[in-house]
Enzyme design. Structure first.
Site, PDB file in Angstrom:
ATOM      1  N   PHE A 179       8.862  -4.921  11.515  1.00  0.00           N
ATOM      2  CA  PHE A 179       9.025  -3.473  11.350  1.00  0.00           C
ATOM      3  C   PHE A 179      10.461  -3.089  11.744  1.00  0.00           C
ATOM      4  CE2 PHE A 179       8.454   1.006  12.443  1.00  0.00           C
ATOM      5  CZ  PHE A 179       7.621   1.435  11.419  1.00  0.00           C
ATOM      6  N   ASP A 198       4.608  -7.359  19.508  1.00  0.00           N
ATOM      7  CA  ASP A 198       4.330  -5.980  19.128  1.00  0.00           C
ATOM      8  C   ASP A 198       2.915  -5.936  18.546  1.00  0.00           C
ATOM      9  OD1 ASP A 198       4.102  -3.479  17.927  1.00  0.00           O
ATOM     10  OD2 ASP A 198       6.249  -3.369  17.503  1.00  0.00           O
ATOM     11  N   TYR A 208      -1.098   5.761  18.015  1.00  0.00           N
ATOM     12  CA  TYR A 208      -1.567   6.688  16.968  1.00  0.00           C
ATOM     13  C   TYR A 208      -2.133   5.977  15.746  1.00  0.00           C
ATOM     14  CZ  TYR A 208       3.314   5.838  15.548  1.00  0.00           C
ATOM     15  OH  TYR A 208       4.508   5.248  15.240  1.00  0.00           O
ATOM     16  N   LYS A 209      -2.099   4.638  15.736  1.00  0.00           N
ATOM     17  CA  LYS A 209      -2.630   3.910  14.575  1.00  0.00           C
ATOM     18  C   LYS A 209      -4.121   3.640  14.815  1.00  0.00           C
ATOM     19  CE  LYS A 209       1.926   2.283  13.328  1.00  0.00           C
ATOM     20  NZ  LYS A 209       2.969   1.294  13.564  1.00  0.00           N
ATOM     21  N   ARG A 262      -0.946  -0.280   0.203  1.00  0.00           N
ATOM     22  CA  ARG A 262      -1.498  -0.737   1.486  1.00  0.00           C
ATOM     23  C   ARG A 262      -2.757   0.065   1.819  1.00  0.00           C
ATOM     24  NH1 ARG A 262       1.667  -0.291   7.228  1.00  0.00           N
ATOM     25  NH2 ARG A 262       1.423   1.921   6.746  1.00  0.00           N
TER      26      ARG A 262
END
Ligand SMILES: *Cc1c(COP(=O)(O)O)cnc(C)c1O
Length: 439
Positions: free
Chosen positions: A134, A204, A229-230, A398
């Site tokens: 990322f 991560d 928040y995921k 996705r």
């Protein structure tokens, strides 16, 4: 059942047999939406609005400054960290919920580098990561490497990792589940390979925490950070988390040495003295309202705990997650033959909780099709997202699968919409071909 001939009735039968089916009631899902984007922003827990209102009107409105003690605001990063620990294979008091993923990465990568610098081995000045990591992770690493005289080395594939692990490597910094492809590393094996050359590991867990079982202590990892928040359903911009292996936690001063990480912040002494353990990874005053919302999200995951008491909440969730992604892959391949290429690994051991597709047609794979199809699906209430590729990698559709609130019927219906979008060529409409600021 033969996955290639799966029917809507088969999906409904899987739902009837699903032990987790009632957990959907823990969420507020808008009518007419199939939400396949819990990997970007989790759904709102049904308990969140009332809890946030209570924090605002009672703890803040009435309690005011007293609530730091009476409502135990001061303990929130640790209390939430202890709940989260059960999802990521950590022990109590090893995790803090605080700051953002990017900021926490800065702290732990700095700490890992410091350990190597302190060891006096001046030949060890390389940080290894993946080019497909990322971007914020790579940006933070780039800046820290520049500042501290390290070299950032990026590998182009998992297969290239072993050769990159040389004695010059100080830190191996990886994202456990790749955000674009959904491919998952074997944390224990990769950590062992890094340790074998004397390197530390920074993991991560942005697409792992709440999505797949994680075994930080069992894997003997060194540092980890991740996102609230995921899959943790903590709300937009929710605080992230930081974990440090107990063998390292008290050895370093982290670079953002704010007063919340001080051993005795309310003594107001002029010199910094770090708190014992991971508590030193706190920096400043915590966002109490956001932490309270994150707690509602964590509680939705812990609600899965009774379904597999022996192996914790992630065991039951993982079984359903794999069944959902298996079903989605099978129905897409059966109903849209030849149109899409599967980007996510088929192998369960290497798959996160998402399915990524690219266009099978070479021109479409580099063109606007993936973006436009995602837009056409969103217009139909099927919310996934698009991730841009580049000259080497195709654009990606996705789809994230959250077993807490998705059903097998949702899987069927989302593919039915995809079939319609493709057959009616809806995606070619101009309105679906205009780029928004956030994709
Ligand atoms: C989502 C994500 C982030 C987000 O970082 P923020 O600081 O919350 O913006 C970081 N790293 C990875 C791998 C992610 O998937």
């Amino acid at each position: 059942m033969n996955p290639m001939t799966m029917t809507l009735d088969d999906c409904r039968a899987l739902d009837r047999a699903d032990p987790l089916r009632d957990l959907r009631a823990l969420f507020t899902l808008p009518e007419g939406v199939i939400y396949l984007d819990g990997n970007s922003l989790g759904v709102m827990p049904a308990a969140a609005p009332a809890r946030i209102a209570e924090v605002v009107s009672q703890e803040w409105g009435t309690g005011l400054i007293r609530s730091w003690n009476t409502a135990r605001w001061i303990d929130l990063p640790q209390r939430l960290g202890n709940k989260l620990a059960r999802l990521i294979g950590a022990a109590p008091d090893e995790v803090m919920c605080t700051d953002s993923t990017s900021i926490n990465l800065y702290k732990v990568l700095f700490a890992a580098m410091s350990q190597v610098i302190d060891s006096d081995d001046a030949t060890r000045r390389t940080v290894v990561s993946e080019r497909s990591n990322f971007p914020t992770d790579l940006y933070i690493a780039e800046s820290l490497c520049r500042e501290r005289g390290f070299t950032l080395k990026l590998v182009d594939s998992v297969d290239a990792l072993p050769a990159a692990l040389t004695p010059e490597v100080a830190v191996l910094m990886l994202t456990h589940v790749n955000y674009r492809t959904g491919a998952m590393h074997d944390m224990a094996a990769v950590t062992a390979a890094a340790h074998a050359v004397g390197a530390l590991t920074v993991w991560d867990l942005a697409h792992s925490a709440g999505a797949v079982p994680v075994t930080l202590n069992e894997s003997n990892a060194d540092f980890a950070i991740g996102c609230g928040y995921k899959y943790l359903n903590g709300g937009p911009g929710a605080p992230a988390f930081v974990w440090v292996n107990t063998r390292h936690a008290s050895r370093f001063e982290q670079p953002l040495s704010g007063w919340f990480g001080h051993a005795a912040p309310f003594e107001f002494t002029p010199h910094y003295r770090p708190a014992p353990g991971v508590a030193r990874y706190l920096c400043g005053t915590q966002p109490i309202i956001s932490l309270s919302a994150l707690e509602c999200g964590l509680d939705t995951l812990l609600a899965a705990e009774p379904f597999n008491a022996d192996f914790g909440p992630m065991a039951a969730l993982r079984t359903k997650s794999l069944a959902l992604t298996d079903a989605f892959i099978a129905v897409v391949e059966a109903r849209c033959p030849g149109r899409f290429t599967l980007v996510t690994p088929r192998d369960h051991a290497r798959r996160g909780s998402q399915v990524c597709l690219s266009m099978a047609d070479a021109a479409e794979a580099q063109g606007n099709a993936a973006y436009a199809i995602v837009q056409a699906l969103i217009a139909r209430g099927v919310i996934g997202d698009f991730r841009a590729g580049d000259a080497q990698t195709p654009h990606i559709l996705r789809f994230g699968f959250t077993p807490l609130y998705l059903s097998f019927e949702d899987v069927w219906n989302s593919v039915e919409h995809l079939v319609q979008v493709m057959e009616k060529e809806e995606w070619k409409r101009p309105e679906f071909n205009q780029k928004n600021a956030v994709t």
